[in-house]
Write a protein that holds these residues in place. Structure first.
Motif, PDB file in Angstrom:
ATOM      1  N   TRP A 183     -10.508  -4.181  -4.221  1.00 58.46           N
ATOM      2  CA  TRP A 183      -9.999  -3.312  -3.160  1.00 58.46           C
ATOM      3  C   TRP A 183      -8.539  -3.564  -2.820  1.00 58.46           C
ATOM      4  O   TRP A 183      -7.938  -2.780  -2.094  1.00 58.46           O
ATOM      5  CB  TRP A 183     -10.849  -3.473  -1.905  1.00 58.46           C
ATOM      6  N   LYS A 184      -7.980  -4.663  -3.315  1.00 59.60           N
ATOM      7  CA  LYS A 184      -6.590  -4.995  -2.994  1.00 59.60           C
ATOM      8  C   LYS A 184      -5.774  -5.136  -4.264  1.00 59.60           C
ATOM      9  O   LYS A 184      -6.244  -5.692  -5.260  1.00 59.60           O
ATOM     10  CB  LYS A 184      -6.519  -6.318  -2.233  1.00 59.60           C
ATOM     11  N   ALA A 185      -4.545  -4.657  -4.198  1.00 59.26           N
ATOM     12  CA  ALA A 185      -3.635  -4.770  -5.341  1.00 59.26           C
ATOM     13  C   ALA A 185      -3.386  -6.228  -5.700  1.00 59.26           C
ATOM     14  O   ALA A 185      -3.287  -6.583  -6.881  1.00 59.26           O
ATOM     15  CB  ALA A 185      -2.312  -4.068  -5.031  1.00 59.26           C
ATOM     16  N   SER A 186      -3.327  -7.095  -4.693  1.00 58.23           N
ATOM     17  CA  SER A 186      -3.068  -8.510  -4.948  1.00 58.23           C
ATOM     18  C   SER A 186      -4.210  -9.160  -5.727  1.00 58.23           C
ATOM     19  O   SER A 186      -3.978 -10.044  -6.562  1.00 58.23           O
ATOM     20  CB  SER A 186      -2.824  -9.259  -3.640  1.00 58.23           C
ATOM     21  N   ASP A 187      -5.444  -8.717  -5.484  1.00 57.84           N
ATOM     22  CA  ASP A 187      -6.583  -9.241  -6.246  1.00 57.84           C
ATOM     23  C   ASP A 187      -6.479  -8.845  -7.717  1.00 57.84           C
ATOM     24  O   ASP A 187      -6.716  -9.664  -8.609  1.00 57.84           O
ATOM     25  CB  ASP A 187      -7.904  -8.742  -5.660  1.00 57.84           C
ATOM     26  N   LEU A 188      -6.137  -7.601  -7.954  1.00 56.78           N
ATOM     27  CA  LEU A 188      -5.969  -7.136  -9.329  1.00 56.78           C
ATOM     28  C   LEU A 188      -4.786  -7.846  -9.986  1.00 56.78           C
ATOM     29  O   LEU A 188      -4.862  -8.246 -11.149  1.00 56.78           O
ATOM     30  CB  LEU A 188      -5.783  -5.616  -9.374  1.00 56.78           C
ATOM     31  N   GLN A 189      -3.714  -8.020  -9.245  1.00 56.67           N
ATOM     32  CA  GLN A 189      -2.530  -8.696  -9.760  1.00 56.67           C
ATOM     33  C   GLN A 189      -2.878 -10.121 -10.219  1.00 56.67           C
ATOM     34  O   GLN A 189      -2.448 -10.558 -11.283  1.00 56.67           O
ATOM     35  CB  GLN A 189      -1.436  -8.718  -8.692  1.00 56.67           C
ATOM     36  N   MET A 247       3.614  -3.766  -9.275  1.00 57.69           N
ATOM     37  CA  MET A 247       2.192  -3.688  -8.914  1.00 57.69           C
ATOM     38  C   MET A 247       1.973  -2.642  -7.838  1.00 57.69           C
ATOM     39  O   MET A 247       1.001  -1.884  -7.877  1.00 57.69           O
ATOM     40  CB  MET A 247       1.693  -5.056  -8.444  1.00 57.69           C
ATOM     41  N   SER A 248       2.887  -2.576  -6.895  1.00 57.48           N
ATOM     42  CA  SER A 248       2.794  -1.564  -5.841  1.00 57.48           C
ATOM     43  C   SER A 248       2.839  -0.164  -6.447  1.00 57.48           C
ATOM     44  O   SER A 248       2.072   0.717  -6.056  1.00 57.48           O
ATOM     45  CB  SER A 248       3.928  -1.745  -4.836  1.00 57.48           C
ATOM     46  N   GLY A 249       3.733   0.045  -7.414  1.00 61.00           N
ATOM     47  CA  GLY A 249       3.826   1.344  -8.080  1.00 61.00           C
ATOM     48  C   GLY A 249       2.572   1.682  -8.868  1.00 61.00           C
ATOM     49  O   GLY A 249       2.113   2.820  -8.867  1.00 61.00           O
ATOM     50  N   LEU A 250       2.014   0.691  -9.550  1.00 55.97           N
ATOM     51  CA  LEU A 250       0.786   0.913 -10.310  1.00 55.97           C
ATOM     52  C   LEU A 250      -0.387   1.230  -9.380  1.00 55.97           C
ATOM     53  O   LEU A 250      -1.219   2.076  -9.679  1.00 55.97           O
ATOM     54  CB  LEU A 250       0.428  -0.326 -11.139  1.00 55.97           C
ATOM     55  N   TRP A 251      -0.429   0.537  -8.259  1.00 58.51           N
ATOM     56  CA  TRP A 251      -1.556   0.658  -7.340  1.00 58.51           C
ATOM     57  C   TRP A 251      -1.507   1.944  -6.521  1.00 58.51           C
ATOM     58  O   TRP A 251      -2.511   2.613  -6.330  1.00 58.51           O
ATOM     59  CB  TRP A 251      -1.583  -0.554  -6.412  1.00 58.51           C
TER      60      TRP A 251
END
Length: 109
Positions: A15-21, A36-40
């Motif tokens: 649910w969070k971009a940071s987790d995926l990162q 990552m922000s752009g991808l998310w």
């Protein structure tokens, strides 16, 4: 094409971009916070195919889940002509036709 990373990740419980990162970094793909922000949150400007492979491995998905085709956005032959006819009949300025300055004619289409 529509970029569908956020929904694909959510379907896998991310649910969070940071987790995926973090997960991507564990698999060797280190992405800056800005990228990552752009991808998310949006549509990426560019993405390497190798990076796409890593994203698919981390999410356990196919490329077709991340990239959703939108064929209705593609102009087809004849659509542009119909659009020009509509513009011309509505009284708006018609398309610009290029002319050579040296008096020679342009090739026929």
């Amino acid at each position: 094409m529509r970029w569908n990373l956020r929904l694909t990740a959510a379907n896998r419980g991310i649910w969070k971009a940071s987790d995926l990162q973090r997960s991507l970094a564990e698999h060797g793909l280190v992405i800056s916070a800005g990228k990552m922000s752009g991808l998310w949150s949006g549509q990426p400007v560019s993405l390497k195919l190798d990076d796409l492979d890593v994203i698919c491995v981390v999410l356990g998905c196919e490329v077709g889940e991340l990239l959703v085709p939108e064929p209705q956005k593609v102009s087809r032959p004849g659509q542009e002509e119909g659009l020009q006819a509509t513009v011309a009949s509505s009284g708006r300025t018609s398309a610009v036709v290029p002319r050579r300055r040296d008096g020679r004619s342009l090739p026929s289409m």
